[in-house]
Scaffold this active site. Structure first.
Site, PDB file in Angstrom:
ATOM      1  CE1 TYR A  80       7.946  58.789  42.218  1.00 48.07           C
ATOM      2  CE2 TYR A  80       6.938  59.164  44.347  1.00 48.07           C
ATOM      3  CZ  TYR A  80       6.824  58.835  43.019  1.00 48.07           C
ATOM      4  OH  TYR A  80       5.578  58.579  42.505  1.00 48.07           O
ATOM      5  CE  LYS A 114       3.857  55.033  43.448  1.00 46.76           C
ATOM      6  NZ  LYS A 114       4.462  56.230  44.046  1.00 46.76           N
ATOM      7  CG  ASP A 162       2.237  57.451  46.309  1.00 48.39           C
ATOM      8  OD1 ASP A 162       1.616  56.379  46.219  1.00 48.39           O
ATOM      9  OD2 ASP A 162       3.078  57.836  45.471  1.00 48.39           O
TER      10      ASP A 162
END
Ligand code: A2P
Length: 282
Positions: free
Chosen positions: A52, A77, A47
Site C-alpha cells: 500500500y 502484509k 490494517d
C-alpha cells in the site's frame, strides 16, 4: 458490542471485531489523517500492507494518537517481492521499521501465487512462512496468516506450518460472498477477515440496499457492514473521509432481521466478483 469488542483467534490472541482498512489511502497526509481520525472515533484495529506504500504514515498516526500499544491491533502484509526466506525476513524488519513498531499483531502473506514463482506457489509460501514463524518466535509478530488464499493454496501451507495461520483475509461483500472459501476457513480455524466490505464503493448504489437502509434509518454502508458483522466476518472498511469513517463505526445500534440478511445474501454477483489469484498479480 462496539468497535473494541474482540474475537479470539485460534492461538488465543484477541482481535478487535472491526478493523480500519487503508488500501488505496495515499501515503502522507491522506493516510495519516484517515488513521488519526479512525483512532479518535474508536477503531483499535488498523490494517495496512507493504504494497500500500503507506506504512510510515499509518505508523506516525498510531504514534501520535498516544493510545497504548497494547490497546491497538496492527496488521501488515508481505508483498510478492519476497520469494525466499531471507527476503521475507528482511521485509518483515522493513515493515516494522516503517511502522515504527517493535511488533505487529498480525502479519499476512498478501498474495498466494506471485507472478515470479508461478506456478510454484507452495514452495515459495513454505519459504516465506519459515521467516514469519521465526519472527513470531523472536517476538516481532504475534499472529500470522494469509490473504487472498483459496483452499488449494492453504492446504499445502497447512501441511508444512509449524505455527498455524489464524486468519485468511479475503474480499467479501454482498456481491462477492465466497461461500465455499468461508466454509473452508471455518473448518480450519481461520478467522475470515473481509476486505473491500463495501465492494470498494460499488455496492452502495444497489436499490435493494437503499430501501433496506431507509427502513432502518441507517446508511447503505452501515447496513452492508452490519451484514458483514452478523455473518461473523471481520470487516475492514476503508475511507479517507472523516464523516464516513465515523459513520462506518456506528453499526452497533441496530440489528438486521433474518429476512433482511436473506435479502442481502441474494445480491451475490450484482456489483463485481472476486479476481482469481492464480491469474492476476494483485
Ligand atoms: P473514501 O475513502 O473517499 O471516503 P471498501 O472498504 O469496500 O474498499 O470501500 C472503500 C470505498 O468506499 C472508498 O472509495 C470510500 O471512499 C468509500 N466509502 C467508505 N465508506 C463510505 C460510506 N460510509 N459511504 C459512502 N462511501 C464510502
Amino acid at each position: 458490542m462496539d468497535l473494541k469488542d474482540t474475537f479470539m483467534l485460534s492461538n488465543g490472541e484477541k482481535i478487535p471485531r472491526v478493523g480500519f482498512g487503508t488500501w488505496q489511502s495515499k501515503d502522507g497526509e491522506e493516510a495519516y489523517q484517515a488513521v488519526k481520525t479512525a483512532l479518535e472515533v474508536g477503531y483499535r484495529h488498523i490494517d495496512t500492507a507493504a504494497v500500500y506504500g503507506n506504512e510510515a504514515s499509518v505508523g506516525r498516526a498510531i504514534k501520535d494518537s498516544g493510545i497504548a500499544r497494547s490497546d491497538l491491533f496492527v496488521t501488515s502484509k508481505l508483498w510478492d517481492t519476497a520469494l525466499a526466506k531471507e527476503d521475507a525476513a528482511r521485509e518483515i524488519d522493513e515493515s516494522l521499521s516503517r511502522l515504527g513498531l517493535d511488533y505487529m499483531d498480525l502479519f499476512l502473506i498478501h498474495w498466494p501465487n506471485p507472478l515470479p514463482t508461478r506456478p510454484h506457489f507452495a514452495e515459495r509460501n513454505a519459504q516465506v512462512w519459515r521467516a514469519m514463524e521465526d519472527a513470531v518466535r523472536a517476538g516481532k509478530i504475534k499472529s500470522i496468516g494469509t490473504s487472498n488464499f483459496h483452499a488449494r493454496h492453504l492446504l499445502p501451507l497447512l501441511e508444512v506450518a509449524e505455527i498455524k495461520p489464524v486468519v485468511n483475509q479475503i474480499i467479501i461483500n454482498p456481491s462477492v460472498q465466497q461461500k465455499e472459501l468461508v466454509q473452508f476457513n471455518q473448518e480450519h480455524d481461520l478467522l475470515t477477515e473481509a476486505y473491500s466490505p463495501l465492494g470498494t464503493g460499488k455496492i452502495l448504489g444497489l436499490s435493494e440496499l437503499t430501501e433496506l437502509a431507509e427502513k432502518h434509518g441507517k446508511s447503505v454502508a452501515q447496513v452492508v457492514l452490519r451484514w458483514s458483522v452478523q455473518k461473523g466476518f471481520l470487516p475492514l472498511p476503508k475511507s479517507v473521509t472523516p464523516a464516513r469513517i465515523r459513520e462506518n463505526a456506528q453499526i452497533f445500534d441496530f440489528t438486521l432481521s433474518s429476512d433482511d440478511m436473506a435479502l442481502i445474501d441474494g445480491l451475490q454477483g450484482l456489483a463485481g466478483t472476486a479476481r482469481n489469484p492464480d491469474e492476476n498479480s494483485h
